[in-house]
Scaffold this active site. Structure first.
Site, mmCIF file in Angstrom:
data_model
loop_
_atom_site.group_PDB
_atom_site.id
_atom_site.type_symbol
_atom_site.label_atom_id
_atom_site.label_comp_id
_atom_site.label_asym_id
_atom_site.label_seq_id
_atom_site.Cartn_x
_atom_site.Cartn_y
_atom_site.Cartn_z
ATOM 1 C CG ASP A 82 7.580 -6.992 13.302
ATOM 2 O OD1 ASP A 82 8.185 -6.119 12.666
ATOM 3 O OD2 ASP A 82 7.684 -7.149 14.547
ATOM 4 C CG HIS A 178 13.491 -5.441 18.410
ATOM 5 N ND1 HIS A 178 14.479 -5.393 17.459
ATOM 6 C CD2 HIS A 178 12.356 -5.036 17.793
ATOM 7 C CE1 HIS A 178 13.960 -4.996 16.307
ATOM 8 N NE2 HIS A 178 12.680 -4.763 16.481
ATOM 9 C CG ASN A 228 6.927 -2.009 14.716
ATOM 10 O OD1 ASN A 228 6.013 -1.456 14.106
ATOM 11 N ND2 ASN A 228 7.827 -2.762 14.108
HETATM 12 P P1 13P Z 1 9.502 -4.125 21.407
HETATM 13 O O1 13P Z 1 9.393 -5.583 21.680
HETATM 14 O O2 13P Z 1 10.694 -3.505 22.046
HETATM 15 O O3 13P Z 1 8.236 -3.386 21.731
HETATM 16 O O4 13P Z 1 9.755 -3.953 19.844
HETATM 17 C C1 13P Z 1 8.718 -4.223 18.967
HETATM 18 C C2 13P Z 1 9.175 -4.199 17.578
HETATM 19 O O5 13P Z 1 9.917 -3.347 17.154
HETATM 20 C C3 13P Z 1 8.662 -5.242 16.691
HETATM 21 O O6 13P Z 1 9.287 -5.251 15.468
#
Ligand code: 13P
Length: 281
Positions: A82, A178, A228
């Site tokens: 990621d 995020h 995600n």
């Molecule tokens: P969160 O931490 O807000 O759940 O986001 C996850 C994400 O997009 C990882 O790339």
């Protein structure tokens, strides 16, 4: 057993009845919790880790754990890098057998993002792996990255980005960020719909933690294929550790290890139900 590519797990273009969950894991316990959730719900799953978190979990150590978890898991499981930011980390993930990588060039001007993304696509496709990339800018910060403002994805740019780079999945910015939200976000569902109509490239929603059930459903009904979730699993594990300690101050290391497995599993199951992915394995 079934290590797969994330693209094999996405609902087909036009099937907007569910989305695949991609869950960030940072250690063996979180990977075990993710496997448990996926197996209990018979739901395919994507395990991922962001480059910005590798300070805590070096990829050379965590990567083989994620790969082993996927091979051991009784339901189809993809292993994904990621928010890859450097070629060094992307190459390492590919050499460990990750079935996909994300290149996040969202901080670069469009032309440069396209050029750098194309380079990663060539590299990954040559090794049979898939590529996700970002256009526009999801807000907040993933791990050690600097926090950034949201820059909602432009429809024409998204169409061009997908066509010129040859990516397999496209992360779009529609108002999410995020981390935990200070204020509940208002998602640009109109923009999501327009992007989904402009390209058949599978769309990815980042910044899932803290969105409402309606937000998630509204997103996959408009073409989001991968969602995600990171912060919510870290928070759920930390909360479970505190709960165990509160109930049993003499708790030992293994009680906390179990708490991380269960905290992760509970959070992932909760999201899998909302994403409608149970029994899709
Ligand atoms: P969160 O931490 O807000 O759940 O986001 C996850 C994400 O997009 C990882 O790339």
């Amino acid at each position: 057993m079934p290590l797969v590519k994330m693209t094999e797990l996405f609902p087909k273009y036009g099937d907007n009845s569910y989305a695949i969950g991609a869950f960030n894991v940072s250690d063996m316990e979180m990977a075990m919790g993710a496997m448990k959730a996926a197996e209990e719900l018979k739901a395919p799953i994507i395990l991922q880790i962001a480059e910005g978190r590798l300070r805590y979990s070096p990829l050379k150590l965590l990567g083989p754990i994620m790969m082993a978890a996927a091979k051991e898991c009784k339901v189809p499981t993809a292993v994904h890098l990621d928010h890859g930011g450097t070629l060094e980390t992307i190459k390492l993930a590919l050499s460990l057998g990750f079935t996909s990588v994300m290149f996040d060039g969202s901080k670069y001007p469009l032309e440069e993002n396209i050029a750098r993304t194309k380079e990663v696509v060539e590299l990954a496709h040559a090794q049979g792996a898939a590529v996700e990339a970002e256009i526009g800018c999801v807000g907040g910060a993933e791990g050690d990255y600097k926090s950034v403002d949201i820059l909602v994805t432009d429809v024409a740019e998204a169409k061009r980005f997908a066509a010129e780079t040859g990516i397999d999945a496209m992360a779009v910015a529609i108002g999410t960020a995020h981390g935990n939200y200070q204020e509940q976000p208002k998602l640009r569902l109109d923009r999501l719909q327009a992007i989904a109509e402009a390209t058949e490239c599978p769309l990815v929603l980042h910044g899932g933690t803290g969105l409402t059930e309606d937000d998630f459903r509204n997103c996959y009904k408009r073409g989001i294929k991968k969602i995600n979730i990171a912060t919510a699993s870290y928070d759920s594990s930390a909360a479970k550790i505190k709960e165990v300690y509160g109930e049993k101050p003499e708790a030992n290391y293994f009680d906390f290890s179990d708490a991380i497995v269960q905290g992760t599993c509970d959070n992932i199951k909760k999201h899998m139900y909302i994403f409608g992915v149970e029994n899709k394995a």
